[in-house]
Enzyme design. Sequence first.
Site, PDB file in Angstrom:
ATOM      1  N   ASP A 129       0.825  -1.212   0.000  1.00  0.00           N
ATOM      2  CA  ASP A 129       0.000   0.000   0.000  1.00  0.00           C
ATOM      3  C   ASP A 129       0.859   1.262   0.000  1.00  0.00           C
ATOM      4  O   ASP A 129       2.039   1.228   0.332  1.00  0.00           O
ATOM      5  CB  ASP A 129      -0.921   0.011   1.227  1.00  0.00           C
ATOM      6  CG  ASP A 129      -0.153   0.078   2.537  1.00  0.00           C
ATOM      7  OD1 ASP A 129       0.885  -0.603   2.644  1.00  0.00           O
ATOM      8  OD2 ASP A 129      -0.573   0.805   3.452  1.00  0.00           O
ATOM      9  N   GLU A 130       0.245   2.354  -0.370  1.00  0.00           N
ATOM     10  CA  GLU A 130       0.782   3.707  -0.199  1.00  0.00           C
ATOM     11  C   GLU A 130       2.218   3.867  -0.713  1.00  0.00           C
ATOM     12  O   GLU A 130       3.114   4.294  -0.009  1.00  0.00           O
ATOM     13  CB  GLU A 130       0.706   4.114   1.272  1.00  0.00           C
ATOM     14  CG  GLU A 130      -0.719   4.145   1.812  1.00  0.00           C
ATOM     15  CD  GLU A 130      -0.787   4.543   3.278  1.00  0.00           C
ATOM     16  OE1 GLU A 130      -1.715   5.273   3.652  1.00  0.00           O
ATOM     17  OE2 GLU A 130       0.095   4.111   4.053  1.00  0.00           O
TER      18      GLU A 130
END
Length: 527
Positions: free
Chosen positions: A325-326
């Site tokens: 993620d991210e």
Amino acid sequence: MVSMLFVVWLFLYAASGSVQADTSTTADLLWPLPRVAMFGSDVYSLEQVNFDITSTGPGGDADLLKGALVEYLKLIFETPAPFFPSGGQSGGTSGSLPSLVVDVKSEDQTLGLQTDESYFLSVTGGKGMLEANTVFGALKGLETFSQLVFRAADGSYAINEVTNVTDHPRFQYRGVMIDTSRHYLSVPIIFANLDAMAYNKFNVLHWHIVDDQSFPYDSINFPNITKMGAYDHRHVYTQDDIAAIIQYARNKGIRVIPEFDSPGHSQSWGIGQPGLLTECYSGGKPTGSYGPINPTLQSTWDFLEVFFKEMADVFPDRYLHLGGDEVSFACWESNPQIQKWMTEHNYTDYSQLEQYYETNLLDLVEKLGKQYVVWQEIFDNGLKVLPDTVIDVWKSGWQAEMAKVTAKGLKTILSACWYLNYISYGSDWHSYYGCDPQNFNGTAEENSLVVGGHACLWAEYVDSTNFMSRLWPRAGSVGERLWSDKSVTDLNSASTRLHNMQCRLISRGIRAQPPNGPSFCSYEWPA
């Protein structure tokens, strides 16, 4: 003598010995609520010096079960129910209950998504019987039995007649996520949390063990990452610590799934592994800062192959959580070596570089014989994944995301509405309790691909001083949503039972905060 569960009068036996009027039922002792719970009007006494729990059946000799019998025999008499329900305050008992027999019908001790955790419990005619197909179902039944034992007004121990408790979980994956990178959690706190998870019938510890801030995992093959990436040498989980946590969890019927999030969230990795992270540039010169893992170097893949082979060996569960993620592209975009590599490979978008990294990492982990849980970005970016991949949905708009994931035939878990690190004044657990991971526009087949979810406690503002009270009993609301039938939604019933569960947790040494406002427990902290 026997009736369906109905509302009756009971008395609350406070620590002082006083008796106060209340309107509750035997089922108000239970958390999470079983599928079927039927009780009679008989009451059986338990004498601490004579009562015993024995096991039988093909799985009855398992060491895991034997240890649980000793533990629950202790819990039953040291932490009885916080009040006595129908029948417990009137007219004596219907005789004694000398024992509980636990019949485990299978020797299978496989702990995973397909584990059978069902059980049947009865206490009638002066006989107690707990039947389960596996030792892990027996553990769940022992917890239910322990919650039903109370202390009567005269100080004796008793249990109301149980004609039929038939139970099994709604979802196979019922997790709690802990974050030990932002703040280190002591091993005793992790043990206490595993206890609380077992009392609430959770079965997965999602261990977000490392992140940008620190690397407290004691790597066998890359000790410099630990030495330079941990806060200091005292804030490290040794291999002995990790083995002890895994074994302690297994004894509670809990899987440990570690998360090693990459290519982002990896700043602490790079301090002790030069060349792993991408060097950031500005105006054609290095800035001295670093971005995500650099996927364009062969040295990166040499490292990752050895590193994840170690993770596969250390953590026995079938699954690893690979994060994903991210990921910020800014550093990749600024780096001239990566720009050159992109041109050579005809890549025009840095999302293609992210996809290159994740695709190769997933292939690497698959070759190690592991399957994986990943944050939803892996799915959103269109990566090819294994059929048994579990997509962890954490963003807002989760209903649409769950529909998309399951429409592709993939398993999914929900965490989006269960971020318990966000706190507010009042009974915020109501919103957690009201979130159902199958409440999206999907077919019956697609709904069946929702295998559960997990409560998350990110640790920017949480350490060992406030971890337990921040999490419990609020996480219990997630536990009941994931265990009990979809129809169990009554907030009034849940409020009563969750308060009782808070009191039980306190009596068992868990620092659990009040869920409902002004109240009291017979056992106040410290118990």
